[in-house]
Design an enzyme around this catalytic site. Structure first.
Site, PDB file in Angstrom:
ATOM      1  N   TYR A  72     153.783  55.726  48.469  1.00 15.84           N
ATOM      2  CA  TYR A  72     154.835  54.852  47.942  1.00 15.84           C
ATOM      3  C   TYR A  72     154.255  53.875  46.921  1.00 15.84           C
ATOM      4  O   TYR A  72     154.857  53.613  45.893  1.00 15.84           O
ATOM      5  CB  TYR A  72     155.481  54.072  49.097  1.00 15.84           C
ATOM      6  CG  TYR A  72     156.735  53.337  48.680  1.00 15.84           C
ATOM      7  CD1 TYR A  72     157.984  53.940  48.815  1.00 15.84           C
ATOM      8  CD2 TYR A  72     156.677  52.055  48.146  1.00 15.84           C
ATOM      9  CE1 TYR A  72     159.134  53.282  48.425  1.00 15.84           C
ATOM     10  CE2 TYR A  72     157.821  51.393  47.747  1.00 15.84           C
ATOM     11  CZ  TYR A  72     159.054  52.010  47.895  1.00 15.84           C
ATOM     12  OH  TYR A  72     160.195  51.357  47.495  1.00 15.84           O
ATOM     13  N   PHE A 124     170.335  55.353  19.518  1.00 22.64           N
ATOM     14  CA  PHE A 124     170.853  56.477  20.305  1.00 22.64           C
ATOM     15  C   PHE A 124     172.002  55.976  21.195  1.00 22.64           C
ATOM     16  O   PHE A 124     172.047  54.800  21.544  1.00 22.64           O
ATOM     17  CB  PHE A 124     169.727  57.090  21.150  1.00 22.64           C
ATOM     18  CG  PHE A 124     170.195  58.276  21.947  1.00 22.64           C
ATOM     19  CD1 PHE A 124     170.575  59.443  21.298  1.00 22.64           C
ATOM     20  CD2 PHE A 124     170.300  58.221  23.327  1.00 22.64           C
ATOM     21  CE1 PHE A 124     171.045  60.528  22.026  1.00 22.64           C
ATOM     22  CE2 PHE A 124     170.765  59.307  24.060  1.00 22.64           C
ATOM     23  CZ  PHE A 124     171.136  60.460  23.403  1.00 22.64           C
ATOM     24  N   ASP A 125     172.921  56.892  21.560  1.00 21.90           N
ATOM     25  CA  ASP A 125     174.129  56.520  22.346  1.00 21.90           C
ATOM     26  C   ASP A 125     173.834  55.651  23.558  1.00 21.90           C
ATOM     27  O   ASP A 125     174.525  54.677  23.811  1.00 21.90           O
ATOM     28  CB  ASP A 125     174.840  57.744  22.942  1.00 21.90           C
ATOM     29  CG  ASP A 125     174.938  58.905  22.027  1.00 21.90           C
ATOM     30  OD1 ASP A 125     174.502  58.809  20.880  1.00 21.90           O
ATOM     31  OD2 ASP A 125     175.464  59.931  22.486  1.00 21.90           O
ATOM     32  N   ASP A 215     161.908  52.925  20.341  1.00 23.31           N
ATOM     33  CA  ASP A 215     162.464  53.947  21.225  1.00 23.31           C
ATOM     34  C   ASP A 215     161.631  55.173  20.898  1.00 23.31           C
ATOM     35  O   ASP A 215     161.811  55.826  19.862  1.00 23.31           O
ATOM     36  CB  ASP A 215     163.952  54.175  20.919  1.00 23.31           C
ATOM     37  CG  ASP A 215     164.524  55.325  21.741  1.00 23.31           C
ATOM     38  OD1 ASP A 215     163.733  56.137  22.263  1.00 23.31           O
ATOM     39  OD2 ASP A 215     165.757  55.429  21.840  1.00 23.31           O
ATOM     40  N   ALA A 217     161.075  58.199  22.264  1.00 21.67           N
ATOM     41  CA  ALA A 217     161.348  59.515  22.872  1.00 21.67           C
ATOM     42  C   ALA A 217     160.615  60.650  22.138  1.00 21.67           C
ATOM     43  O   ALA A 217     160.041  61.531  22.760  1.00 21.67           O
ATOM     44  CB  ALA A 217     162.851  59.773  22.879  1.00 21.67           C
ATOM     45  N   LYS A 258     161.212  64.294  26.428  1.00 19.54           N
ATOM     46  CA  LYS A 258     161.010  64.899  25.102  1.00 19.54           C
ATOM     47  C   LYS A 258     159.496  65.027  24.877  1.00 19.54           C
ATOM     48  O   LYS A 258     158.879  65.971  25.341  1.00 19.54           O
ATOM     49  CB  LYS A 258     161.659  64.040  24.007  1.00 19.54           C
ATOM     50  CG  LYS A 258     163.187  64.136  23.972  1.00 19.54           C
ATOM     51  CD  LYS A 258     163.847  63.175  24.893  1.00 19.54           C
ATOM     52  CE  LYS A 258     165.343  63.075  24.700  1.00 19.54           C
ATOM     53  NZ  LYS A 258     165.982  62.284  25.759  1.00 19.54           N
ATOM     54  N   HIS A 450     183.084  62.732  25.243  1.00 21.71           N
ATOM     55  CA  HIS A 450     182.663  64.076  24.854  1.00 21.71           C
ATOM     56  C   HIS A 450     182.046  64.891  25.985  1.00 21.71           C
ATOM     57  O   HIS A 450     182.041  66.104  25.958  1.00 21.71           O
ATOM     58  CB  HIS A 450     181.846  64.060  23.551  1.00 21.71           C
ATOM     59  CG  HIS A 450     180.367  64.051  23.668  1.00 21.71           C
ATOM     60  ND1 HIS A 450     179.679  63.074  24.316  1.00 21.71           N
ATOM     61  CD2 HIS A 450     179.447  64.906  23.183  1.00 21.71           C
ATOM     62  CE1 HIS A 450     178.393  63.326  24.226  1.00 21.71           C
ATOM     63  NE2 HIS A 450     178.220  64.430  23.547  1.00 21.71           N
TER      64      HIS A 450
HETATM   65  N1  F0G Z   1     166.581  57.575  23.137  1.00 22.52           N
HETATM   66  C1  F0G Z   1     166.700  58.699  22.387  1.00 22.52           C
HETATM   67  C2  F0G Z   1     166.287  58.661  20.957  1.00 22.52           C
HETATM   68  C3  F0G Z   1     167.207  59.862  22.961  1.00 22.52           C
HETATM   69  O1  F0G Z   1     167.333  60.958  22.198  1.00 22.52           O
HETATM   70  C4  F0G Z   1     167.578  59.866  24.324  1.00 22.52           C
HETATM   71  C5  F0G Z   1     168.124  61.059  24.960  1.00 22.52           C
HETATM   72  C6  F0G Z   1     167.424  58.672  25.062  1.00 22.52           C
HETATM   73  C7  F0G Z   1     166.919  57.550  24.433  1.00 22.52           C
HETATM   74  C8  F0G Z   1     167.810  58.600  26.507  1.00 22.52           C
HETATM   75  O2  F0G Z   1     166.898  59.272  27.299  1.00 22.52           O
HETATM   76  O3  F0G Z   1     168.183  61.162  28.332  1.00 22.52           O
HETATM   77  O4  F0G Z   1     165.962  60.428  29.236  1.00 22.52           O
HETATM   78  O5  F0G Z   1     167.960  59.011  29.531  1.00 22.52           O
HETATM   79  N2  F0G Z   1     168.504  62.072  24.333  1.00 22.52           N
HETATM   80  C9  F0G Z   1     168.986  63.331  24.872  1.00 22.52           C
HETATM   81  C10 F0G Z   1     169.445  64.203  23.731  1.00 22.52           C
HETATM   82  C11 F0G Z   1     169.954  63.210  25.975  1.00 22.52           C
HETATM   83  O6  F0G Z   1     170.005  65.279  24.025  1.00 22.52           O
HETATM   84  O7  F0G Z   1     169.206  63.872  22.562  1.00 22.52           O
HETATM   85  P1  F0G Z   1     167.281  60.013  28.663  1.00 22.52           P
END
Ligand code: F0G
Length: 460
Positions: A72, A124-125, A215, A217, A258, A450
């Site tokens: 843990y 990102f969204d 960010d 990723a 990613k 979506h």
């Molecule tokens: N930031 C970026 C630039 C991303 O592309 C994503 C996720 C996230 C943050 C969030 O990360 O999914 O691990 O919680 N992108 C995926 C996509 C979902 O299909 O582009 P997560």
């Protein structure tokens, strides 16, 4: 003689995927209410819905799975990951989380308040979602070139320094907790940000005393683009480029699904001790103890290895070359794609591809459905359905770009799969003038529609 690129790995394990007929796919997509998220994965032949968590791990990563320490607190697997993250980013503190949006949730809980403004390059969204959920505002400062899909610019993810300066100078500085640079910029088409731009943004933010977060990723793919497109970095290793890039910021969040080359996981790394102290309490509340944060020990071990594998030049060259090959092949056929081709995906420009479908009938979604029916390939709409309605007028928001994203999972599909995808799009492109009718929305959720939207086909 320059030999063609080939993958720097061979395949040790295979996973069957299933071909189906057009008739079967027509029935399945109807049953799925014309929403590609509702399909079962076995109904898909080539799945390009996302490159997130869909890649293949290496033998060394699988070996780490067996070595996972599931204690843990203070597990060996955590310590391996802690060492890797600090070594690569140079940041002092590391917090594990279960995925990228969880890292945003934890970090933003510690830093973002109602009325705050967070400038960035097309957030990102989920990043935007976590800002807006806290009644903050995400201000897009991406360069204008990013929105012209035909225009070549080597770093379409760059931040427009004038736009950023305007935000910094016209708002009370205590309202701007940080700015966020997304590398590569997913929303703008997987487009990279140059080191020159990162340096300039960092200097500007320093002069206003505003922290810079990444960010990260797809940071390794961004570093690859810096190496091959920015003259000063052509002889610098990817790892050193990454170190330098992170040195211009104060911290990062990362979806390790990613460029971590794993199927699940997230990272926060940062320098500021008070922010770290506040964030770890949120981490314990939302994610788990500070030495696992929602990941199992084995996953942390695999991530520690994956982070280094993703910095390998040969891996990155084959990864990015595969995506570029697909995009350029389509462009040769005349298929309108965002140029230059991004690091992780090819983006089809649906406004140019199917202008014969009225924009009120969701061009990009219509094209994504057609690609599924014709070839069993699943992409994702990044257009009007994703853009949701205006919260006040409830009218559809028509974004500047109406795209279908074909995201390529890492180390997963072969060259022949790329040929198949390009050929399918060529075929659809040849008969594009026949596309007249799109779709109506039958049901939609009030936000983030979506994922769950239900559609019906408009009959002529
Ligand atoms: N930031 C970026 C630039 C991303 O592309 C994503 C996720 C996230 C943050 C969030 O990360 O999914 O691990 O919680 N992108 C995926 C996509 C979902 O299909 O582009 P997560």
């Amino acid at each position: 003689m320059k030999l063609p690129y080939a993958e720097p790995y061979r395949i040790k394990m295979v996973e069957p995927i299933f071909q189906s007929t057009i008739e079967q796919r027509k029935a399945w997509i109807k049953e799925a209410d014309y929403n590609l998220f509702n399909l079962k994965s076995d109904q898909v032949y080539i799945d390009l819905l996302t490159d997130s968590g869909t890649g293949a791990m290496s033998d060394r990563q699988w070996a780490e799975i067996m070595l996972g320490d599931e204690s843990y607190a203070g597990s060996r697997s955590f310590l391996k990951l802690d060492k890797a993250v600090k070594d690569i980013t140079g940041y002092k503190y590391f917090i594990p989380t279960h995925q990228g949006r969880a890292a945003e949730n934890v970090l933003f809980s510690a830093t973002v308040k109602e009325g705050d403004i967070i400038p960035g390059n097309s957030h990102f969204d989920t990043t935007k979602g976590h800002i807006e959920f806290r009644k903050g505002k995400a201000v897009d400062c991406t360069i204008a070139e990013a929105f012209d899909t035909d225009l070549y610019h080597p770093f379409k993810g760059n931040i427009d320094l004038d736009k950023l300066k305007k935000v910094l100078s016209e708002n009370p500085i205590e309202k701007i907790p940080f700015i966020i640079i997304t590398v590569t910029c997913n929303t703008a088409g997987g487009q990279p940000v140059s080191m020159e731009n990162i340096k300039a943004v960092s200097a500007l933010c320093k002069s206003y005393n505003v922290p810079v977060y990444f960010d990260a990723a797809r940071y390794a793919e961004n570093c690859y683009f810096i190496k091959v497109r920015e003259e000063a970095y052509k002889d610098v290793s990817i790892k050193d480029i990454a170190k330098e890039m992170f040195s211009y910021g104060d911290g990062m969040t990362m979806s390790s699904k990613k460029d971590g080359l794993v199927n699940m996981g997230g990272i926060i790394a940062l320098n500021d001790e008070p922010t770290y102290r506040t964030a770890i309490t949120f981490n314990i509340m939302y994610e788990g103890f500070i030495t696992y944060g929602g990941m199992s020990g084995r996953d942390m071990g695999a991530l520690a290895v994956g982070l280094y594998e993703a910095l390998d030049y040969d891996y990155l060259a084959s990864r990015v070359t595969q995506v570029q090959y697909l995009g350029e092949k389509m462009a040769e056929f005349g298929v309108p794609v965002q140029k230059p081709i991004g690091g992780h995906a090819v983006y089809l420009d649906a406004n140019k591809f199917v202008p014969t479908i009225p924009k009120e009938e969701y061009r990009a979604q219509s094209l994504a459905i057609e690609l599924y029916i014709v070839a069993g390939i699943r992409g994702v709409e990044i257009g009007t359905i994703l853009a949701d309605r205006d919260p006040e007028t409830r009218e559809n928001r028509y974004p500047e770009l109406e795209l279908v994203r074909l995201a390529i999972p890492r180390r997963t599909y072969t060259h022949n799969h790329m040929e198949y995808i390009a050929a399918a799009l060529h075929e659809i492109y040849i008969s594009r003038h026949e596309a007249k009718n799109g779709y109506n929305i039958l049901w939609e959720a009030p936000i983030m529609r979506h994922f769950t939207v239900k559609l019906e086909k408009i009959q002529s």
